[in-house]
Design a protein around this motif. Structure first.
Motif, short mmCIF file in Angstrom:
data_model
loop_
_atom_site.label_atom_id
_atom_site.label_comp_id
_atom_site.label_asym_id
_atom_site.label_seq_id
_atom_site.Cartn_x
_atom_site.Cartn_y
_atom_site.Cartn_z
N PRO A 35 0.83 -1.22 0.00
CA PRO A 35 0.00 0.00 0.00
C PRO A 35 0.86 1.26 0.00
N PHE A 36 0.20 2.40 -0.08
CA PHE A 36 0.83 3.72 0.07
C PHE A 36 1.88 4.01 -1.01
N ILE A 37 1.56 3.61 -2.25
CA ILE A 37 2.44 3.91 -3.38
C ILE A 37 1.77 4.95 -4.27
N THR A 38 2.55 5.94 -4.70
CA THR A 38 2.13 6.88 -5.75
C THR A 38 3.03 6.67 -6.96
N VAL A 39 2.42 6.52 -8.14
CA VAL A 39 3.16 6.49 -9.40
C VAL A 39 2.78 7.75 -10.15
N SER A 40 3.76 8.60 -10.42
CA SER A 40 3.47 9.91 -11.00
C SER A 40 4.38 10.24 -12.17
N GLY A 41 3.77 10.66 -13.27
CA GLY A 41 4.53 11.28 -14.35
C GLY A 41 4.57 12.78 -14.11
N SER A 42 5.18 13.49 -15.04
CA SER A 42 5.17 14.95 -14.96
C SER A 42 4.20 15.56 -15.96
N LYS A 43 4.01 14.88 -17.10
CA LYS A 43 3.04 15.29 -18.12
C LYS A 43 2.35 14.03 -18.62
N THR A 44 1.03 14.05 -18.62
CA THR A 44 0.25 12.86 -18.96
C THR A 44 0.60 12.31 -20.34
N PHE A 72 -2.08 -2.34 -16.62
CA PHE A 72 -1.75 -1.82 -15.29
C PHE A 72 -2.78 -2.36 -14.31
N THR A 73 -2.32 -3.08 -13.29
CA THR A 73 -3.20 -3.67 -12.28
C THR A 73 -2.86 -3.12 -10.91
N VAL A 74 -3.87 -2.62 -10.20
CA VAL A 74 -3.69 -2.12 -8.83
C VAL A 74 -4.47 -3.02 -7.88
N LEU A 75 -3.75 -3.79 -7.08
CA LEU A 75 -4.37 -4.65 -6.07
C LEU A 75 -4.22 -4.07 -4.67
N ALA A 76 -3.35 -3.09 -4.52
CA ALA A 76 -3.04 -2.51 -3.20
C ALA A 76 -4.00 -1.39 -2.85
N SER A 77 -4.14 -1.14 -1.56
CA SER A 77 -4.94 -0.02 -1.10
C SER A 77 -4.07 1.24 -1.02
N ASN A 78 -4.75 2.38 -0.93
CA ASN A 78 -4.06 3.68 -0.77
C ASN A 78 -3.05 3.93 -1.87
N PHE A 79 -3.44 3.64 -3.10
CA PHE A 79 -2.60 3.88 -4.27
C PHE A 79 -3.05 5.16 -4.96
N HIS A 103 -13.11 -6.59 -31.91
CA HIS A 103 -14.43 -6.67 -31.31
C HIS A 103 -14.68 -8.05 -30.72
N GLY A 104 -15.20 -8.06 -29.48
CA GLY A 104 -15.56 -9.32 -28.84
C GLY A 104 -14.46 -9.94 -28.01
N ILE A 105 -13.28 -9.32 -27.97
CA ILE A 105 -12.16 -9.86 -27.19
C ILE A 105 -11.75 -8.85 -26.12
N GLN A 106 -11.71 -9.32 -24.89
CA GLN A 106 -11.40 -8.43 -23.77
C GLN A 106 -9.94 -8.02 -23.78
N ALA A 107 -9.70 -6.74 -23.54
CA ALA A 107 -8.34 -6.20 -23.53
C ALA A 107 -8.31 -4.99 -22.60
N VAL A 108 -8.02 -5.24 -21.34
CA VAL A 108 -8.10 -4.21 -20.30
C VAL A 108 -6.84 -3.35 -20.29
N ALA A 109 -7.02 -2.04 -20.15
CA ALA A 109 -5.88 -1.14 -19.95
C ALA A 109 -5.56 -1.04 -18.46
N LEU A 110 -6.59 -0.75 -17.65
CA LEU A 110 -6.39 -0.55 -16.21
C LEU A 110 -7.38 -1.40 -15.42
N ARG A 111 -6.84 -2.18 -14.50
CA ARG A 111 -7.67 -2.97 -13.56
C ARG A 111 -7.40 -2.44 -12.15
N VAL A 112 -8.47 -2.03 -11.46
CA VAL A 112 -8.32 -1.49 -10.11
C VAL A 112 -9.15 -2.33 -9.16
N SER A 113 -8.46 -3.01 -8.22
CA SER A 113 -9.13 -3.88 -7.27
C SER A 113 -8.76 -3.57 -5.83
N GLY A 114 -7.90 -2.58 -5.61
CA GLY A 114 -7.55 -2.17 -4.26
C GLY A 114 -8.57 -1.18 -3.72
#
Length: 200
Positions: A81-90, A109-116, A130-141
């Motif tokens: 937990p308690f991780i920040t990942v930061s760029g400077s420009k999106t 990108f998968t986030v399983l931790a809390s306080n991220f 079409h019809g095939i799953q392709a996730v960019a971001l998964r958030v489960s924390g």
């Protein structure tokens, strides 16, 4: 519920800061790790920086990612937990993969931790069929925040799976079911964009 409202207010105040409020201003409160593909940072890969955070840490870690295209599959484990990942420009800090077939395993990108916290980064899954799953971001924390990020994909772009999440100033793009999941989330000042569905 009251705790979540407090959490949202706290991070709304954080969101009012500019990207310049980077490692120099957070170093007093957090351990700063710099990621730079040129080799001038502590690590060249984002995942290596996350792996360096000790399990069950209680001190905040601020991972500052220098501009670049990072072809990585990122996982923030539940015991970090308690991780920040930061760029400077999106637009100049891009994490990208081309993966598909499984809604859980395809995520760039998968986030399983809390306080991220994720700030000023672009997360992409470039697979488009079409019809095939392709996730960019998964958030489960739980208690996860994304500020000023772009989340780009085609099908199931954002798997907002479980927990309480806050998205502010984010751009989310996809074509099919591109925001899905069971999380209790607040999207504030965000843009969602539907791309054209292509059927082969």
């Amino acid at each position: 519920m009251a705790a979540f409202i407090f959490f949202v207010i706290m991070f709304t105040l954080m969101a009012s800061t500019t990207p310049r409020a980077d490692a120099a201003e957070t170093s007093a409160a957090a351990v700063v790790i710099r990621v730079d593909q040129s080799g001038k940072g502590d690590y060249k890969k984002i995942q290596d920086a996350i792996d360096a955070v000790p399990s069950n840490n209680k001190q905040p870690f601020f991972i500052l990612v220098k501009p670049g295209i990072y072809n990585e599959k990122i996982i923030v484990p539940g015991d970090k937990p308690f991780i920040t990942v930061s760029g400077s420009k999106t637009n100049s800090t891009v994490i990208t993969r081309n993966d598909s077939g499984n809604i859980i395993e395809s995520a760039t990108f998968t986030v399983l931790a809390s306080n991220f916290v994720g700030r000023y980064i672009t997360i992409k899954n470039t697979f488009r069929r079409h019809g095939i799953q392709a996730v960019a971001l998964r958030v489960s924390g739980d208690k996860v925040v994304f500020l000023g990020c772009k989340i780009l994909g085609y099908q199931d772009t954002l798997l907002d799976e479980n927990g309480r999440h806050y998205y502010r100033g984010c751009y989310i793009e996809g074509a099919v079911d591109f925001i899905c999941g069971n999380a209790a989330s607040l999207f504030e000042v965000c843009v969602t964009y539907v791309t054209r569905i292509s059927v082969e």
